[in-house]
Scaffold this active site. Structure first.
Site, mmCIF file in Angstrom:
data_model
loop_
_atom_site.group_PDB
_atom_site.id
_atom_site.type_symbol
_atom_site.label_atom_id
_atom_site.label_comp_id
_atom_site.label_asym_id
_atom_site.label_seq_id
_atom_site.Cartn_x
_atom_site.Cartn_y
_atom_site.Cartn_z
ATOM 1 N N GLY A 68 0.820 -1.210 0.000
ATOM 2 C CA GLY A 68 0.000 0.000 0.000
ATOM 3 C C GLY A 68 0.856 1.263 0.000
ATOM 4 C CG HIS A 129 10.123 -1.057 -0.740
ATOM 5 N ND1 HIS A 129 8.893 -0.713 -0.226
ATOM 6 C CD2 HIS A 129 9.959 -1.082 -2.092
ATOM 7 C CE1 HIS A 129 8.043 -0.516 -1.225
ATOM 8 N NE2 HIS A 129 8.652 -0.734 -2.358
HETATM 9 P P1 A3P Z 1 -3.214 -5.262 -5.436
HETATM 10 O O1 A3P Z 1 -2.151 -5.814 -6.311
HETATM 11 O O2 A3P Z 1 -3.698 -6.254 -4.419
HETATM 12 O O3 A3P Z 1 -4.330 -4.637 -6.183
HETATM 13 P P2 A3P Z 1 2.420 -0.791 -3.405
HETATM 14 O O4 A3P Z 1 1.867 0.565 -3.588
HETATM 15 O O5 A3P Z 1 3.082 -0.983 -2.077
HETATM 16 O O6 A3P Z 1 3.242 -1.207 -4.549
HETATM 17 O O7 A3P Z 1 1.173 -1.765 -3.333
HETATM 18 C C1 A3P Z 1 0.355 -1.970 -4.452
HETATM 19 C C2 A3P Z 1 -0.961 -2.509 -3.982
HETATM 20 O O8 A3P Z 1 -1.727 -1.437 -3.426
HETATM 21 C C3 A3P Z 1 -1.766 -3.059 -5.137
HETATM 22 O O9 A3P Z 1 -2.562 -4.077 -4.570
HETATM 23 C C4 A3P Z 1 -2.569 -1.843 -5.543
HETATM 24 O O10 A3P Z 1 -3.701 -2.131 -6.316
HETATM 25 C C5 A3P Z 1 -2.936 -1.279 -4.193
HETATM 26 N N1 A3P Z 1 -3.278 0.151 -4.238
HETATM 27 C C6 A3P Z 1 -2.695 1.120 -4.970
HETATM 28 N N2 A3P Z 1 -3.298 2.287 -4.753
HETATM 29 C C7 A3P Z 1 -4.283 2.076 -3.865
HETATM 30 C C8 A3P Z 1 -5.274 2.922 -3.266
HETATM 31 N N3 A3P Z 1 -5.354 4.201 -3.537
HETATM 32 N N4 A3P Z 1 -6.125 2.344 -2.391
HETATM 33 C C9 A3P Z 1 -6.048 1.038 -2.106
HETATM 34 N N5 A3P Z 1 -5.154 0.183 -2.650
HETATM 35 C C10 A3P Z 1 -4.268 0.696 -3.527
#
Ligand code: A3P
Length: 317
Positions: A68, A129
């Site tokens: 997230g 990270h």
């Molecule tokens: P999913 O692959 O389960 O959809 P990061 O940002 O750490 O790379 O994580 C990506 C994950 O966060 C993805 O999950 C993505 O879809 C989700 N994500 C990105 N933006 C988001 C938002 N505004 N609200 C909720 N989830 C979000």
């Protein structure tokens, strides 16, 4: 051993091997490699460790990949810049969250051991990270704030697998989920074992709750308003009654919502580091998607493993 690869050029290593994650003082990079094919990221943590000078006003967003981060970057940017831009003019509408808050290891220290960050106006917001144990010591020594976000390991694993699969070269076989699952269970994971990453920040948040705020993706999903208030308070800039009445909290949660960000032009067509389409950061944005991929026995095994690893910590998923 640590071989450095340029993420911009996507020059893939010929030989694959696993590297333990970085520990304080260790020089080199942490290389994430999936055997037999592969996608990778060589992370330049050493420059950060040796040269980053934290300032008391800094804010550091820490996370494991696919927890997230993108969402929290948007939120942090919006909270810290509220009132600065007229409604409809937020930079989040024209820039990807990752362009507004840089990653230490990918953006700042990847090709420069010691980038000039001193000219940036406070509060500087960075993300990483890197595991807690690998952070530059100036972070612990200063009064800067750390906001950590983690996510249910099952969903994180699925999200990570999708992301990494899309990064693979077209001419290599797809990454079998069963193999990735085994890696994850044995701790072979990007930026170190899931449980070590989470526990590092969890313990730091218990020891120093004014410095480290520990958030869960699922909690934000459940009650974004509560967590926006909590975050703003933690950062020392709580929403005033006037701001609440003017609808700032609602506006930020809508601006940063999955649906809104995903559908912005910049996130549909833009690219990060000239390589990764912004759209890859917005897949489903749901809690519980793991159920579509993990067999019952896989889920049971992972849940048991997590119970074991997190036992006695007070943390559950
Ligand atoms: P999913 O692959 O389960 O959809 P990061 O940002 O750490 O790379 O994580 C990506 C994950 O966060 C993805 O999950 C993505 O879809 C989700 N994500 C990105 N933006 C988001 C938002 N505004 N609200 C909720 N989830 C979000």
């Amino acid at each position: 051993t640590s071989t450095q690869y340029s993420i911009n050029k996507m020059k893939l290593p010929v030989k694959t091997s696993w590297h333990p994650w970085l520990h304080k003082g260790e020089v080199g990079g942490y290389t994430q490699v999936y055997e037999g094919g592969l996608t990778f990221a060589t992370v330049r943590g050493a420059g950060h460790q040796q040269h980053f000078q934290a300032e008391d006003t800094d804010i550091l967003l820490c996370s494991g990949p696919k927890s997230g981060t993108t969402w929290l970057k948007a939120i942090l940017f919006a909270v810290m810049n509220r009132g600065r831009y007229a409604s409809g003019e937020s930079p989040l509408l024209t820039s990807g969250p990752h362009d507004l808050i840089p990653f230490m290891e990918f953006d700042l220290y990847m090709h420069n051991e010691s980038p000039d960050l001193e000219h940036l106006p406070p509060p500087r917001i960075f993300s990483t990270h890197l595991p807690y144990a690998s952070l530059a010591s100036s972070i612990e020594e200063s009064n800067c704030k750390i906001v950590y976000i983690c996510r249910n390991p099952l969903d994180q694993l699925i999200s990570h697998w999708h992301f990494v699969s899309k990064l693979r070269r077209a001419n290599v076989d797809p990454l079998p989920f069963e193999q990735v699952f085994e890696y994850f269970c044995s701790g072979k994971h990007n930026f170190g074992p899931f449980w070590d990453h989470v526990l590092g920040y969890w313990k730091a948040s218990l020891e120093n709750p004014n410095k480290v705020l520990f958030l869960k993706y699922e909690d934000l999903k459940e009650d974004i308003t509560f967590h926006l208030k909590r975050l703003a308070e933690f950062l020392g800039c709580p929403f005033s009654m006037e701001e609440e009445n003017q609808g700032f909290i609602d506006e930020i949660s809508k601006l940063c919502s999955f649906e809104n960000l995903k559908n912005l032009d910049i996130n549909k067509t833009g690219r990060r580091l000239d390589m990764i389409p912004n759209s890859m950061y917005f897949r489903k944005g749901e809690v519980g998607d793991w159920a579509n991929y993990l067999t019952a026995s896989m889920a049971e095994r992972l849940e048991k493993l997590m119970e074991e690893k997190f036992s006695g910590s007070g943390l559950t998923f």
